[in-house]
Scaffold this motif. Structure first.
Motif: not given
Length: 227
Positions: A154-157, A159, A161
């Motif tokens: 997951q990214d920093e949000f 989510q 990608q």
């Protein structure tokens, strides 16, 4: 997401495998379902017991009526939770069955199937080095001749990608069973290596095969493992 942030996470191949993840979720939901059903049984038993203490001809005493109302409301909430949990389990089982069926055709017609774990080369981004990441195949677009893959991290949000990549930028990762029958890499051969406990790959060179030396001496950079 840069390499530093990715390498700070612990994500093994097993943990990022979608089939394994789904099975763990199903087992967890089944455990929750068992607890819910035990609570429902307790409430039903309590309701039946209260009914045996009431003389219907004399009416229901307010204290018992309030208690019955409380039990019935609790029972309704629990049965709704039970139904939701069962539907969730059925949905996950359906996906798992589809993945298991698809895994048998992972290499059919040269196209990687949905759910195949791969090393994927991220599209070049401004001010960032290109990275090979651990991802999962979502589908193959015949018209564009590209795979849609999803980053397992997951990214920093929060989510995951997704990327459209050319086949040359998507390398299937053999299963543990397939790896057993693979030939050893030759000394001097260029490979992609996965940092232990991460989802990030890097380019490396084989120093010696496992049959000649211990796995700890495979690479010039200690502690790295070939997939």
């Amino acid at each position: 997401m840069d390499r530093k942030s990715r390498t700070s996470r612990s994500a093994t191949l097993e943990e990022t495998n979608e089939e394994v993840s789904l099975w763990k979720q199903i087992c967890n939901s089944l455990s929750k379902l068992e607890n819910v059903q035990e609570n429902i049984t307790t409430i039903v038993t309590s309701i039946n017991h209260l009914h045996t203490t009431v003389n219907t001809e004399d009416g229901v005493p307010p204290r018992i009526g309030d208690k019955l109302t409380e039990y019935y409301k609790g029972g309704i909430d629990l049965t709704q939770h039970e139904a939701k949990t069962i539907n969730d389990i059925i949905e996950k089982l359906s996906v798992l069955i589809a993945l298991r069926d698809a895994s048998e055709y992972s290499y059919g017609n040269g196209v990687l199937a949905f759910g195949t774990s791969v090393a994927a080369k991220q599209p070049k981004q401004k001010d960032k080095n290109e990275e090979w990441i651990l991802a999962v195949v979502l589908n193959y677009n015949n018209e564009k001749n590209k795979y849609e893959v999803e980053d397992v991290d997951q990214d920093e949000f929060g989510q995951k990608q997704r990327y459209l990549l050319q086949p040359r930028n998507v390398i299937p990762i053999p299963s543990a069973e397939e790896a057993k029958s693979m030939l050893e890499f030759n000394s001097g051969q260029d490979v992609l290596a996965l940092y232990p406990g991460t989802t990030c790959f890097y380019r490396a060179k084989v120093i010696a095969s496992p049959s000649k030396v211990s796995r700890d001496a495979l690479f010039e950079h200690h502690g790295l493992t070939v997939i």
